[in-house]
Design a protein around this motif. Structure first.
Motif, PDB file in Angstrom:
ATOM      1  N   PHE A 496       0.810  -1.217   0.000  1.00 42.41           N
ATOM      2  CA  PHE A 496       0.000   0.000   0.000  1.00 42.41           C
ATOM      3  C   PHE A 496       0.847   1.271   0.000  1.00 42.41           C
ATOM      4  N   THR A 497       2.111   1.155   0.398  1.00 43.46           N
ATOM      5  CA  THR A 497       2.962   2.348   0.350  1.00 43.46           C
ATOM      6  C   THR A 497       3.086   2.865  -1.080  1.00 43.46           C
ATOM      7  N   THR A 498       2.932   1.961  -2.056  1.00 43.43           N
ATOM      8  CA  THR A 498       3.157   2.376  -3.444  1.00 43.43           C
ATOM      9  C   THR A 498       2.039   3.258  -3.994  1.00 43.43           C
ATOM     10  N   PHE A 499       0.959   3.435  -3.232  1.00 42.69           N
ATOM     11  CA  PHE A 499      -0.021   4.455  -3.624  1.00 42.69           C
ATOM     12  C   PHE A 499       0.590   5.851  -3.458  1.00 42.69           C
ATOM     13  N   GLY A 500       1.486   5.986  -2.475  1.00 43.71           N
ATOM     14  CA  GLY A 500       1.986   7.314  -2.116  1.00 43.71           C
ATOM     15  C   GLY A 500       3.450   7.562  -2.428  1.00 43.71           C
ATOM     16  N   ILE A 501       4.230   6.502  -2.538  1.00 40.74           N
ATOM     17  CA  ILE A 501       5.644   6.660  -2.885  1.00 40.74           C
ATOM     18  C   ILE A 501       5.979   5.698  -4.025  1.00 40.74           C
ATOM     19  N   GLY A 502       7.087   5.965  -4.691  1.00 44.02           N
ATOM     20  CA  GLY A 502       7.456   5.143  -5.839  1.00 44.02           C
ATOM     21  C   GLY A 502       8.852   4.574  -5.710  1.00 44.02           C
ATOM     22  N   LEU A 503       9.381   4.129  -6.823  1.00 37.15           N
ATOM     23  CA  LEU A 503      10.700   3.488  -6.828  1.00 37.15           C
ATOM     24  C   LEU A 503      11.799   4.374  -6.227  1.00 37.15           C
ATOM     25  N   PRO A 504      11.861   5.672  -6.521  1.00 36.39           N
ATOM     26  CA  PRO A 504      12.959   6.467  -5.965  1.00 36.39           C
ATOM     27  C   PRO A 504      12.999   6.440  -4.432  1.00 36.39           C
ATOM     28  N   GLU A 505      11.842   6.599  -3.804  1.00 37.35           N
ATOM     29  CA  GLU A 505      11.810   6.609  -2.335  1.00 37.35           C
ATOM     30  C   GLU A 505      12.106   5.221  -1.769  1.00 37.35           C
ATOM     31  N   ILE A 506      11.545   4.204  -2.402  1.00 38.13           N
ATOM     32  CA  ILE A 506      11.763   2.827  -1.937  1.00 38.13           C
ATOM     33  C   ILE A 506      13.244   2.458  -2.085  1.00 38.13           C
ATOM     34  N   ALA A 507      13.808   2.807  -3.227  1.00 39.19           N
ATOM     35  CA  ALA A 507      15.222   2.492  -3.483  1.00 39.19           C
ATOM     36  C   ALA A 507      16.126   3.206  -2.494  1.00 39.19           C
ATOM     37  N   ASN A 508      15.778   4.430  -2.174  1.00 38.82           N
ATOM     38  CA  ASN A 508      16.601   5.198  -1.237  1.00 38.82           C
ATOM     39  C   ASN A 508      16.593   4.573   0.150  1.00 38.82           C
ATOM     40  N   MET A 509      15.422   4.092   0.587  1.00 39.19           N
ATOM     41  CA  MET A 509      15.364   3.410   1.894  1.00 39.19           C
ATOM     42  C   MET A 509      16.178   2.123   1.854  1.00 39.19           C
ATOM     43  N   LEU A 510      16.073   1.377   0.766  1.00 43.29           N
ATOM     44  CA  LEU A 510      16.787   0.102   0.672  1.00 43.29           C
ATOM     45  C   LEU A 510      18.301   0.317   0.653  1.00 43.29           C
ATOM     46  N   ARG A 511      18.746   1.286  -0.123  1.00 44.36           N
ATOM     47  CA  ARG A 511      20.192   1.544  -0.225  1.00 44.36           C
ATOM     48  C   ARG A 511      20.786   1.981   1.104  1.00 44.36           C
ATOM     49  N   ILE A 523      17.560  -2.087  -8.992  1.00 45.40           N
ATOM     50  CA  ILE A 523      16.579  -2.575  -8.012  1.00 45.40           C
ATOM     51  C   ILE A 523      15.321  -3.066  -8.727  1.00 45.40           C
ATOM     52  N   LEU A 524      14.861  -2.298  -9.716  1.00 43.46           N
ATOM     53  CA  LEU A 524      13.686  -2.741 -10.467  1.00 43.46           C
ATOM     54  C   LEU A 524      14.004  -4.008 -11.271  1.00 43.46           C
ATOM     55  N   ALA A 525      15.227  -4.111 -11.763  1.00 48.58           N
ATOM     56  CA  ALA A 525      15.629  -5.317 -12.502  1.00 48.58           C
ATOM     57  C   ALA A 525      15.626  -6.543 -11.580  1.00 48.58           C
ATOM     58  N   THR A 526      15.842  -6.323 -10.295  1.00 48.16           N
ATOM     59  CA  THR A 526      15.753  -7.443  -9.350  1.00 48.16           C
ATOM     60  C   THR A 526      14.317  -7.955  -9.294  1.00 48.16           C
ATOM     61  N   GLY A 527      13.360  -7.034  -9.366  1.00 45.14           N
ATOM     62  CA  GLY A 527      11.959  -7.456  -9.444  1.00 45.14           C
ATOM     63  C   GLY A 527      11.708  -8.292 -10.695  1.00 45.14           C
ATOM     64  N   ASP A 528      12.307  -7.875 -11.795  1.00 45.89           N
ATOM     65  CA  ASP A 528      12.203  -8.626 -13.056  1.00 45.89           C
ATOM     66  C   ASP A 528      12.810 -10.023 -12.872  1.00 45.89           C
ATOM     67  N   ARG A 529      13.965 -10.078 -12.191  1.00 49.40           N
ATOM     68  CA  ARG A 529      14.622 -11.366 -11.940  1.00 49.40           C
ATOM     69  C   ARG A 529      13.713 -12.282 -11.112  1.00 49.40           C
ATOM     70  N   ILE A 530      13.103 -11.725 -10.090  1.00 49.02           N
ATOM     71  CA  ILE A 530      12.232 -12.528  -9.217  1.00 49.02           C
ATOM     72  C   ILE A 530      11.015 -13.025 -10.001  1.00 49.02           C
ATOM     73  N   TRP A 531      10.466 -12.132 -10.817  1.00 47.18           N
ATOM     74  CA  TRP A 531       9.285 -12.522 -11.617  1.00 47.18           C
ATOM     75  C   TRP A 531       9.627 -13.674 -12.554  1.00 47.18           C
ATOM     76  N   ASN A 532      10.784 -13.561 -13.212  1.00 49.26           N
ATOM     77  CA  ASN A 532      11.195 -14.618 -14.145  1.00 49.26           C
ATOM     78  C   ASN A 532      11.525 -15.915 -13.409  1.00 49.26           C
ATOM     79  N   MET A 533      12.101 -15.803 -12.244  1.00 49.88           N
ATOM     80  CA  MET A 533      12.399 -17.007 -11.452  1.00 49.88           C
ATOM     81  C   MET A 533      11.102 -17.747 -11.115  1.00 49.88           C
ATOM     82  N   GLU A 534      10.089 -17.009 -10.689  1.00 48.24           N
ATOM     83  CA  GLU A 534       8.791 -17.632 -10.394  1.00 48.24           C
ATOM     84  C   GLU A 534       8.196 -18.261 -11.654  1.00 48.24           C
ATOM     85  N   LYS A 535       8.346 -17.568 -12.770  1.00 45.69           N
ATOM     86  CA  LYS A 535       7.833 -18.091 -14.038  1.00 45.69           C
ATOM     87  C   LYS A 535       8.516 -19.417 -14.378  1.00 45.69           C
TER      88      LYS A 535
END
Lengths: 600, 92
Positions: A496-511, A523-535
């Motif tokens: 639900f945080t993604t209604f109000g914040i996006g990749l830049p804010e999320i990435a900054n917290m993670l880094r 970081i977004l490519a990691t999401g792509d990696r996870i999606w493909n792994m599940e596939k």
């Protein structure tokens, strides 16, 4: 390691052996934690032909690097295994405080393997770990189990457990924590039950190290301020909860009624809406760990035949038990939702399975004698009665407990199951929200709304406005949403945080939390990696392009009224483009170059 | 036309819905009319400070279609239209 504690527990339920293992930082940086790291471990350790209820199957509990930190709304945990309902990769997440408490106790996650001879629970207290007997808990509801375990261990302990539905291997049994938070979808509670694992109890007082204290504080403060200022995450979710969606989805012609048979405009929708819930039954709202949104509903039906108290319902549960069953009695819906929490059962699949049975009754495929009761559209009392029968697999409840697809298929009418990959789609009609149709068809865990929530741009205009009735641009937007969601699910943040914040804010917290030198794009490519792994997991289980589809009703039966009158879901317009954008071939198989690019 | 209010707009308007006998008018004209009827609190929710634009947090549907995909604030509202007004709130 920063963010993650760096330690996992491995619990062999067959032998009772408990060992500790380190998490490699290179692996964590590549898959983050939660959904990503948990799925990676699962796929590395479990042979692809393993039966879901075999002792050889494993059940993984995993948190993320932000879980339990100062990051806003970072209280999430993820359960991963093969899903009994679908046969796909199964991963279901939950909020509350259990995930943070596990990290405070010294561990990022737990790998459960084998099967206990008799019911047990795992108790983790500040690094000390033991398996204890749960024989006296078997058969007990989630609240009773939780209360008894807190009394037997520590008054501040957090409890994750299954109820009777998980014990009875209901194929949509959830794993509950703190009584009312649910890792709800896919039936992972049945896997826990198959292992004779009744509960996990944690108590911890440790801390979590972050790489850059000042930077992390600044990043979290920026994110929190944006969430507070945003109309959805600042005021709306706290005031009305997720149930606020009933009226807007209905007004947009997207609230399916009577098993998606009679259109997507419910004239009684306001009776079951978030506004009505607040007016009649809300006691107070409730937040998960470190959350400023507090979208949880503590609710009470004070009198009448459905007098009861508990939490919820969420929007999708209210729809499944309400509009999808032709029911507009919110008290009855609350009651069944409470029962789902007590038995540990997914209300979306339960309500959708009821709706399927109701349509089968309408068609003369089922009768009162066979069902041992009266499951008909609009009969609120019946869903209360059959909720208990389903959790206990009593009478006709035994058939309902396998979900709508197996029920309909056993009578030769699988097309009456409103499911994708045998998991029921929730609450948003893919004929009036075209992007959601594509989302359901391509979700790696079957019919699900939280793998790429295109309702956000299609109805709410967030982060951009997209016409729900057109297909153009939906494939590209869905890929971004799916990849970002995989990131969010893997780092321990609430979606639900993604209604109000996006990749830049999320990435900054993670880094700043982990110290990982990853760009936003990486970081977004990691999401792509996870999606493909599940596939890849799903392909290994025999799923093909023919499974990336929707029930015939959505593809061939036009909506009879509303703004999408005459529309079907134009999946064929979107799916080839989606495969292409993913770097997959025309059959939906990842190309070798794509896998190399992702390091898979 | 029928105007339906949702979430906290209901409190601001003092009703869940109302039937108005109005000649066809634009969305912007309708919002100004509703503000005249229900007062400053609703006006602040529905319109920007200069009252020339729809507040960015308003979702305006005519017969279920978002005006963003018709003609925006210039979209004409007919006498038999059903208008739904939502603040930008969500769940999922």
């Amino acid at each position: 390691m920063y963010g993650l504690i760096g330690r996992l527990l491995r619990v062999n339920l067959t032998t009772g052996a408990v060992t500790e293992e380190a998490i490699s930082e290179s692996m964590a940086k590549k898959y983050f934690g939660g959904r990503g790291l948990g799925t990676k471990i699962y796929m590395d350790e479990v042979a692809k032909d393993t039966d879901v209820f075999s002792p050889d199957n494993k059940l993984i509990l995993m948190t993320g690097p932000l879980t339990g930190t100062f990051a806003t709304s970072a209280g999430r945990l993820m359960w991963i295994t093969k899903a009994p309902l679908t046969g796909t990769i199964g991963c279901a997440n939950s909020g509350g405080e259990f995930g943070p408490e596990l990290k405070f106790a010294g561990f990022d996650g737990v790998i459960f393997e084998g099967k206990a001879e008799k019911p047990v629970f795992l108790y983790v207290n500040n690094g000390k770990v033991e398996l204890r007997s749960a024989e006296d808990l078997w058969g007990k509801t989630v609240p009773d189990t939780t209360d008894q375990l807190v009394a037997a261990t520590d008054p501040d302990a957090k409890v994750c457990c299954i109820g009777p539905a998980g014990e009875n291997r209901v194929l949509f049994a959830g794993i509950m924590n703190e009584k009312n938070r649910a890792a709800g979808r896919g039936g992972l509670g049945a896997v826990m039950g198959s292992k004779n694992l009744k509960a996990v109890v944690v108590r911890g007082t440790g801390g979590i190290k972050v790489a850059d204290n000042a930077g992390f504080l600044a990043a979290c403060t920026e994110a929190r301020d944006k969430l507070k200022a945003h109309p959805v995450t600042g005021a709306g979710l706290g005031a009305y909860g997720t149930e606020i969606l009933v009226n807007i989805i209905n007004a947009s012609g997207g609230l399916p009624i009577n098993n998606w048979r009679d259109g997507a405009v419910d004239r009684n929708a306001d009776d079951i809406s978030g506004e009505t819930l607040v007016e009649k039954y809300l006691v107070r709202n409730k937040g998960c760990f470190g959350c400023s949104m507090a979208c949880g509903r503590v609710t009470k039906v004070k009198d009448g035949p459905y007098k009861s108290a508990g939490e919820g319902p969420e929007y999708e549960a209210a729809w499944a038990l309400g509009s999808s069953c032709g029911i507009n009695d919110l008290a009855a819906i609350c009651k069944v939702n409470f029962l789902c929490n007590e038995y540990g059962m997914d209300p979306i699949t339960l309500g959708s399975t009821f709706a399927c049975a109701m349509e089968m009754f309408d068609k003369g495929l089922l009768n009162v004698e066979e069902m041992g009761g009266n499951l008909v559209f609009g009969d609120a009392a019946s869903i209360v009665e059959f909720a208990t029968k389903t959790a206990k697999r009593e009478g006709f409840g035994d058939k309902l407990a396998d979900g709508s697809y197996r029920l309909a298929e056993s009578y030769g009418v699988p097309e009456l199951s409103m499911s994708v990959k045998k998991q029921e789609m929730p609450a948003y009609d893919g004929r009036s929200l075209q992007g959601m149709g594509l989302e359901y068809a391509t979700s790696n865990r079957g019919g699900c709304h939280v793998r790429g929530y295109l309702t956000s741009p299609e109805i709410l205009g967030l982060p951009v406005k997209m016409d729900p009735l057109v297909t153009e641009g939906k494939a590209a937007m869905l890929k971004i949403f799916q990849d970002l969601t995989a990131v969010v699910d893997s780092i321990g943040l609430c979606l639900f945080t993604t209604f109000g914040i996006g990749l830049p804010e999320i990435a900054n917290m993670l880094r700043t939390c982990t110290g990982w030198d990853l760009t936003d794009e990486e970081i977004l490519a990691t999401g792509d990696r996870i999606w493909n792994m599940e596939k890849l997991y799903n392909l290994g289980q025999g799923f093909t392009k023919t499974d990336d589809t929707l029930p015939p009703r959505l593809l061939h039966e036009p909506l009879p009224e509303g703004p999408a009158k005459g529309k079907v879901c134009e999946l064929d317009d979107m799916l080839p483009e989606y495969y292409n954008l993913r770097g997959w071939d025309k059959d939906g198989v990842p190309a070798k170059a794509k896998l190399t690019e992702l390091g898979l | 036309m029928i105007v339906k209010y949702f979430a906290y707009f209901r409190k601001d308007a003092g009703c869940k819905e109302e039937t108005l006998l109005l000649a066809p008018l634009s969305v912007l004209e309708l919002l100004n009319k509703l503000s005249e009827i229900h007062g400053q609190r609703l006006r602040k929710r529905l319109l920007t400070a200069d009252q020339t634009e729809i507040h960015p947090d308003v979702i305006f549907l005519i017969d279920g279609r978002n005006i963003d995909f018709i003609d925006g604030k210039d979209t004409m509202v007919s006498q038999d239209a059903i208008v739904s007004l939502f603040p930008r709130v969500a769940g999922g």
